[in-house]
Design a protein around this motif. Structure first.
Motif, PDB file in Angstrom:
ATOM      1  N   GLU A  26     -14.942   2.615  -0.606  1.00 20.10           N
ATOM      2  CA  GLU A  26     -15.466   3.934  -0.949  1.00 20.10           C
ATOM      3  C   GLU A  26     -16.654   3.820  -1.897  1.00 20.10           C
ATOM      4  O   GLU A  26     -17.633   4.570  -1.776  1.00 20.10           O
ATOM      5  N   ALA A  27     -16.599   2.878  -2.822  1.00 15.95           N
ATOM      6  CA  ALA A  27     -17.722   2.678  -3.749  1.00 15.95           C
ATOM      7  C   ALA A  27     -18.950   2.165  -3.013  1.00 15.95           C
ATOM      8  O   ALA A  27     -20.082   2.578  -3.310  1.00 15.95           O
ATOM      9  N   VAL A  28     -18.747   1.265  -2.053  1.00 15.69           N
ATOM     10  CA  VAL A  28     -19.877   0.763  -1.261  1.00 15.69           C
ATOM     11  C   VAL A  28     -20.463   1.882  -0.407  1.00 15.69           C
ATOM     12  O   VAL A  28     -21.689   2.039  -0.311  1.00 15.69           O
ATOM     13  N   ASP A  29     -19.604   2.681   0.214  1.00 16.74           N
ATOM     14  CA  ASP A  29     -20.100   3.806   1.016  1.00 16.74           C
ATOM     15  C   ASP A  29     -20.954   4.747   0.181  1.00 16.74           C
ATOM     16  O   ASP A  29     -21.935   5.324   0.671  1.00 16.74           O
ATOM     17  N   ALA A  30     -20.608   4.895  -1.088  1.00 13.00           N
ATOM     18  CA  ALA A  30     -21.361   5.787  -1.965  1.00 13.00           C
ATOM     19  C   ALA A  30     -22.769   5.269  -2.250  1.00 13.00           C
ATOM     20  O   ALA A  30     -23.641   6.039  -2.671  1.00 13.00           O
ATOM     21  N   LEU A  31     -22.994   3.976  -2.019  1.00 14.80           N
ATOM     22  CA  LEU A  31     -24.336   3.407  -2.247  1.00 14.80           C
ATOM     23  C   LEU A  31     -25.314   3.781  -1.146  1.00 14.80           C
ATOM     24  O   LEU A  31     -26.525   3.655  -1.324  1.00 14.80           O
ATOM     25  N   GLY A  32     -24.794   4.203  -0.005  1.00  9.80           N
ATOM     26  CA  GLY A  32     -25.665   4.517   1.126  1.00  9.80           C
ATOM     27  C   GLY A  32     -25.272   3.713   2.345  1.00  9.80           C
ATOM     28  O   GLY A  32     -24.111   3.352   2.516  1.00  9.80           O
ATOM     29  N   ARG A  58      -7.186   3.838  13.707  1.00  8.51           N
ATOM     30  CA  ARG A  58      -8.169   4.926  13.723  1.00  8.51           C
ATOM     31  C   ARG A  58      -9.208   4.736  12.630  1.00  8.51           C
ATOM     32  O   ARG A  58     -10.396   5.042  12.823  1.00  8.51           O
ATOM     33  N   LEU A  59      -8.769   4.241  11.475  1.00  7.72           N
ATOM     34  CA  LEU A  59      -9.720   3.931  10.412  1.00  7.72           C
ATOM     35  C   LEU A  59     -10.741   2.907  10.895  1.00  7.72           C
ATOM     36  O   LEU A  59     -11.950   3.062  10.670  1.00  7.72           O
ATOM     37  N   LEU A  60     -10.265   1.847  11.552  1.00  9.62           N
ATOM     38  CA  LEU A  60     -11.193   0.839  12.060  1.00  9.62           C
ATOM     39  C   LEU A  60     -12.113   1.429  13.121  1.00  9.62           C
ATOM     40  O   LEU A  60     -13.292   1.045  13.207  1.00  9.62           O
ATOM     41  N   ASP A  61     -11.612   2.364  13.919  1.00  7.02           N
ATOM     42  CA  ASP A  61     -12.475   3.065  14.872  1.00  7.02           C
ATOM     43  C   ASP A  61     -13.634   3.737  14.149  1.00  7.02           C
ATOM     44  O   ASP A  61     -14.797   3.670  14.599  1.00  7.02           O
ATOM     45  N   THR A  62     -13.342   4.402  13.038  1.00 10.33           N
ATOM     46  CA  THR A  62     -14.393   5.111  12.305  1.00 10.33           C
ATOM     47  C   THR A  62     -15.389   4.138  11.692  1.00 10.33           C
ATOM     48  O   THR A  62     -16.586   4.438  11.608  1.00 10.33           O
ATOM     49  N   ARG A  63     -14.904   2.946  11.288  1.00  9.94           N
ATOM     50  CA  ARG A  63     -15.838   1.963  10.721  1.00  9.94           C
ATOM     51  C   ARG A  63     -16.784   1.423  11.787  1.00  9.94           C
ATOM     52  O   ARG A  63     -17.971   1.206  11.534  1.00  9.94           O
ATOM     53  N   VAL A  64     -16.269   1.199  12.991  1.00 12.01           N
ATOM     54  CA  VAL A  64     -17.139   0.759  14.090  1.00 12.01           C
ATOM     55  C   VAL A  64     -18.180   1.836  14.375  1.00 12.01           C
ATOM     56  O   VAL A  64     -19.377   1.542  14.548  1.00 12.01           O
ATOM     57  N   ALA A  65     -17.752   3.092  14.422  1.00 13.71           N
ATOM     58  CA  ALA A  65     -18.685   4.191  14.688  1.00 13.71           C
ATOM     59  C   ALA A  65     -19.738   4.298  13.591  1.00 13.71           C
ATOM     60  O   ALA A  65     -20.878   4.716  13.842  1.00 13.71           O
ATOM     61  N   LYS A  66     -19.375   3.890  12.375  1.00 10.90           N
ATOM     62  CA  LYS A  66     -20.289   3.954  11.240  1.00 10.90           C
ATOM     63  C   LYS A  66     -21.324   2.832  11.266  1.00 10.90           C
ATOM     64  O   LYS A  66     -22.323   2.875  10.553  1.00 10.90           O
TER      65      LYS A  66
END
Length: 247
Positions: A26-32, A58-66
């Motif tokens: 979550e902290a890394v995602d906040a960097l951009g 499903r979480l891993l699905d969202t990471r791939v999509a990201k």
């Protein structure tokens, strides 16, 4: 061509380690836009099968999509072979690590486990290009198995290897031993020296483990180091993306 890159790699990804990783991710995602490479274990220690954890898949699905990359990281991530029979085996399998799953595997068994892992990725619709052995330990049989499979790369602590011919590409990596306070302190000293030495290196890998996330000192080190490398102009990439840019 990206001149200088940083690769953020999360080792030992499994349903039970997400609790460790979540605040950091979550902290890394906040960097951009910072893509990550997740080294996924299909059934950690024979007791944490992905098939039993729909929400985590499903979480891993969202990471791939990201834009993140999922990489196969062994199958069980534990050494379940017969006991060591020599001093060298004892050191490698009981002192250096207890998790060298592919250190002793013959070709047939290595091929079966990696093929089973590939099938897990296929069933979930996850793109797969790489395989990383637990503790980066691979038997000759494992290397022979990898030459037969539709994968693009494997790696050790300082290199990525193109498959199937194992062409080595320098990719130095920082990694900690964080199980005790003195190990964390020594790891920081060594990592600071290596980072300084690698200032002009085309790529630096950051190899994180769940235990790193359980201590504020090590967790903060990784976030600060990532930010420092990004501020120095390094482009964040996944392993596969970086490899695709190499001649």
């Amino acid at each position: 061509m990206v001149e200088r890159s940083v690769l953020l790699v999360l080792h030992d990804v499994a349903p039970h380690t997400w609790t460790d990783y979540r605040p950091f991710v979550e902290a890394v995602d906040a960097l951009g836009a910072v893509p990550m490479t997740w080294l996924v274990v299909p059934d950690f220690h024979h007791r944490d099968a992905l098939a039993a954890h729909t929400d985590f898949r499903r979480l891993l699905d969202t990471r791939v999509a990201k834009g993140d990359e999922l990489t196969l990281h062994g199958y069980y991530h534990c050494d379940d072979q017969p006991p060591p029979r020599s001093p060298k085996e004892w050191f490698m399998r009981r002192v250096y690590t207890h998790e060298g799953e592919f250190y002793q595997l013959p070709q047939v068994q290595a091929l079966q486990r990696i093929t089973d892992g590939i099938e897990v990725f296929r069933r979930n619709g996850w793109p797969l290009q790489g395989f990383v052995a637990p503790a980066w330990l691979m038997s000759q049989g494992t290397r022979q198995a990898l030459r037969q499979l539709p994968l693009s790369y494997t790696s050790d602590p300082q290199h990525l290897y193109r498959l199937p011919d194992f062409t080595a590409l320098n990719a130095p990596g920082l990694v900690w031993s964080a199980r005790s306070a003195w190990r964390r302190g020594l790891s920081k000293v060594l990592s600071d020296r290596r980072e300084q030495h690698w200032q002009t290196a085309p790529v630096i890998r950051l190899g994180l483990h769940p235990v790193d996330m359980r201590h504020e000192f090590s967790r903060r080190y990784w976030l600060d180091t990532l930010q420092r490398l990004l501020n120095a102009g390094r482009t964040p990439l996944t392993k596969a993306a970086w490899l695709a840019m190499q001649p």
